[in-house]
Design a protein around this motif. Structure first.
Motif, PDB file in Angstrom:
ATOM      1  N   GLU A 121      33.757  54.368  30.623  1.00  0.00           N
ATOM      2  CA  GLU A 121      33.733  53.345  31.135  1.00  0.00           C
ATOM      3  C   GLU A 121      35.060  52.990  32.075  1.00  0.00           C
ATOM      4  O   GLU A 121      35.313  51.653  32.475  1.00  0.00           O
ATOM      5  CB  GLU A 121      33.608  52.027  30.107  1.00  0.00           C
ATOM      6  N   GLY A 122      35.638  54.092  32.418  1.00  0.00           N
ATOM      7  CA  GLY A 122      36.594  53.661  33.178  1.00  0.00           C
ATOM      8  C   GLY A 122      37.949  53.098  32.602  1.00  0.00           C
ATOM      9  O   GLY A 122      38.900  52.630  33.110  1.00  0.00           O
ATOM     10  N   GLY A 157      33.286  47.287  42.568  1.00  0.00           N
ATOM     11  CA  GLY A 157      33.799  46.729  41.308  1.00  0.00           C
ATOM     12  C   GLY A 157      32.957  47.830  40.187  1.00  0.00           C
ATOM     13  O   GLY A 157      33.093  47.378  39.037  1.00  0.00           O
ATOM     14  N   ASP A 158      32.517  48.832  40.564  1.00  0.00           N
ATOM     15  CA  ASP A 158      31.972  49.820  39.603  1.00  0.00           C
ATOM     16  C   ASP A 158      33.146  50.594  38.985  1.00  0.00           C
ATOM     17  O   ASP A 158      33.997  50.822  39.549  1.00  0.00           O
ATOM     18  CB  ASP A 158      30.961  50.785  40.346  1.00  0.00           C
ATOM     19  N   VAL A 159      32.735  50.989  37.900  1.00  0.00           N
ATOM     20  CA  VAL A 159      33.853  51.674  36.997  1.00  0.00           C
ATOM     21  C   VAL A 159      33.961  53.192  37.758  1.00  0.00           C
ATOM     22  O   VAL A 159      32.967  53.728  38.018  1.00  0.00           O
ATOM     23  CB  VAL A 159      33.551  51.850  35.282  1.00  0.00           C
ATOM     24  N   VAL A 160      35.206  53.821  37.552  1.00  0.00           N
ATOM     25  CA  VAL A 160      35.701  54.734  37.960  1.00  0.00           C
ATOM     26  C   VAL A 160      35.849  55.586  36.657  1.00  0.00           C
ATOM     27  O   VAL A 160      36.926  55.487  36.067  1.00  0.00           O
ATOM     28  CB  VAL A 160      36.775  54.970  38.862  1.00  0.00           C
ATOM     29  N   GLY A 215      39.369  46.585  47.559  1.00  0.00           N
ATOM     30  CA  GLY A 215      39.009  44.992  47.429  1.00  0.00           C
ATOM     31  C   GLY A 215      39.538  44.031  48.351  1.00  0.00           C
ATOM     32  O   GLY A 215      41.027  44.414  48.445  1.00  0.00           O
ATOM     33  N   THR A 216      39.276  42.930  48.726  1.00  0.00           N
ATOM     34  CA  THR A 216      39.836  42.077  49.694  1.00  0.00           C
ATOM     35  C   THR A 216      40.967  41.288  49.109  1.00  0.00           C
ATOM     36  O   THR A 216      42.173  41.123  49.418  1.00  0.00           O
ATOM     37  CB  THR A 216      38.911  41.302  50.374  1.00  0.00           C
ATOM     38  N   TRP A 235      46.399  45.746  32.246  1.00  0.00           N
ATOM     39  CA  TRP A 235      46.423  45.965  33.768  1.00  0.00           C
ATOM     40  C   TRP A 235      45.511  46.926  34.256  1.00  0.00           C
ATOM     41  O   TRP A 235      45.242  48.028  33.686  1.00  0.00           O
ATOM     42  CB  TRP A 235      48.156  46.641  33.713  1.00  0.00           C
ATOM     43  N   ASN A 236      44.686  46.182  35.467  1.00  0.00           N
ATOM     44  CA  ASN A 236      43.840  47.177  35.856  1.00  0.00           C
ATOM     45  C   ASN A 236      44.135  47.580  36.966  1.00  0.00           C
ATOM     46  O   ASN A 236      45.203  47.405  37.734  1.00  0.00           O
ATOM     47  CB  ASN A 236      42.890  46.251  36.089  1.00  0.00           C
TER      48      ASN A 236
END
Lengths: 234, 188
Positions: free
Chosen positions: B93-94, B48-51, B178-179, B172-173
């Protein structure tokens, strides 16, 4: 409209899996869910056509972008862009970027303790000619350390980005230099099992392209995905 | 002659040096035909960390559902003010944001119709090969019969659909891993 052919799927072992634990940045950035098979539709057999209209004549000479000459070993890197059917790919954009001769990128996030070169940005671009040839003049990049594991060093390399005729031929990769002892230790170079595929990432010394008393020549051919002979169904 | 495609490698953390010149976060200009849309979101990793070193490339048809490409031989009009390509970086901040026009529907394989969508390629350090995904639009009736959405498990389809927020910006992310919320990526 009848369906048009899609593109060939990768030969086993020649393209990396997203998860490659030896390259640590893949551990949290690779998908964990199954990929969904994508039949190649009109949305993918088309793609951006960015050509010569956006390129200046000097964009392929990384040694001539400043008032002075950059430090380092001058080289010519050239080669041919072909598709998997062996046909030249003309008129496509080739973008490159690289570290300077000391192994330092002209980038705010590169904190390696090596000198920047005021006469070297490390950016080049060109468009392949009618026979698929490209050429750059630059300096040989240096190796540099990175934080992947203890005493990790990237072998000297030049980043390449190519579009090709469709979304499916988009390729970003790296070119290496022959005889580099760091290659066998590099998890990025070794991200695929196929030995020949790895070796195809290494340029060959090209005496014919070498300019006497001026610059060494290297040749590196690039292959983009090729069209299927028949429309693909699955 | 038969060759094999050159092995893909990551863009690495310093791609800005070579690629930023072609950044384009406004795909349409004032004269482009079609309904304007803004699309915004964030790229995050498996924690969940920003890329903060990713880059997107967008490819789409124009408002009439025609691609500016020689392989598109549909009897539809090209828009001289629209190419359909964007290169969109993320910030510290991605986050990314780009504006375009909503594409028309385009044909799928075997006589099907594809709902309006954008093709998105995702590049980043740690992606040895770029990812390919799509953006569809919330509330679009054609989504129900889209042949590619039909291949996606129902519970994961929402990851491909941009939804307008209170300001009308489509959100849209890109969740790389992630599961439950991982974005659907395609085997291309």
């Amino acid at each position: 409209m009848s369906d048009k052919p899609g593109y060939r799927r990768p030969q086993a072992g020649t393209q990396p899996d997203y998860l490659h634990p030896a390259y640590q940045s893949t551990n949290l950035r690779s998908p964990s869910q199954p990929l969904v098979f994508l039949p190649h539709s009109l949305s993918e057999i088309t793609g951006p056509t960015i050509g010569a209209e956006r390129i200046n004549e000097k964009d392929n000479d990384l040694t001539a972008q400043h008032d002075g000459e950059p430090q380092g070993e001058r080289i010519i890197v050239h080669g041919r862009v072909l598709d998997e059917n062996g046909l030249p790919v003309p008129g496509i954009l080739v973008e490159i970027w690289q570290a300077n001769a000391a192994g330092r990128y002209n980038h705010a996030r590169d904190l390696h303790d090596a000198p920047l070169d005021p006469n070297f940005t490390g950016t080049g671009r060109t468009v392949t000619d009618a026979e698929g040839w490209y050429q750059f003049q630059t300096i040989k990049p240096g190796a540099y350390p990175w934080g992947n594991h203890h005493n990790a060093w990237r072998p000297a390399h030049i980043h390449f980005s190519l579009f090709g005729p469709s979304v499916l031929t988009r390729l970003v990769t790296q070119m290496y230099f022959p005889g580099d002892p760091l290659l066998e230790y590099d998890p990025i170079y070794n991200c695929v099992p196929d030995t020949s595929a790895k070796q195809r990432l290494i340029a060959t010394f090209d005496l014919e392209k070498t300019i006497p008393s001026y610059a060494l020549g290297y040749r590196w051919d690039i292959v983009l995905r090729g069209r299927d002979a028949t429309p693909m169904e699955k | 002659m038969s060759l094999y495609a050159t092995t893909s490698h990551t863009v690495g953390p310093y791609y800005h040096i070579g690629l930023t010149w072609l950044n384009r976060e406004a795909l349409a200009n004032a004269a482009t035909l079609g309904e304007r849309v803004a699309i915004s979101g964030q790229v995050v990793d498996g924690n969940g960390d920003v890329v903060n070193d990713a880059m997107l490339e967008v490819w789409q048809a124009n408002a009439a559902g025609k691609y500016d490409h020689p392989e598109d031989d549909q009897d539809k009009a090209l828009d001289p003010n629209f190419e359909g390509f964007g290169r969109v970086p993320v910030d510290a901040e991605g986050r990314f944001r780009f504006t375009t026009v909503k594409p028309g529907s385009v044909p799928g394989l075997a006589g099907t119709t594809q709902a309006p969508h954008l093709v998105v390629l995702v590049f980043a350090r740690g992606l040895v090969k770029h990812l390919l995904t799509r953006i569809y639009f919330d509330g679009e009736a054609l989504n129900a019969d889209d042949p590619l959405l039909a291949r996606v498990p129902k519970e994961r389809r929402s990851t491909l659909i941009a939804k307008p927020d209170a300001d009308g910006v489509h959100q849209w992310n890109v969740v790389l891993q992630g599961t439950d919320k991982e974005t659907v990526f395609f085997d291309y």
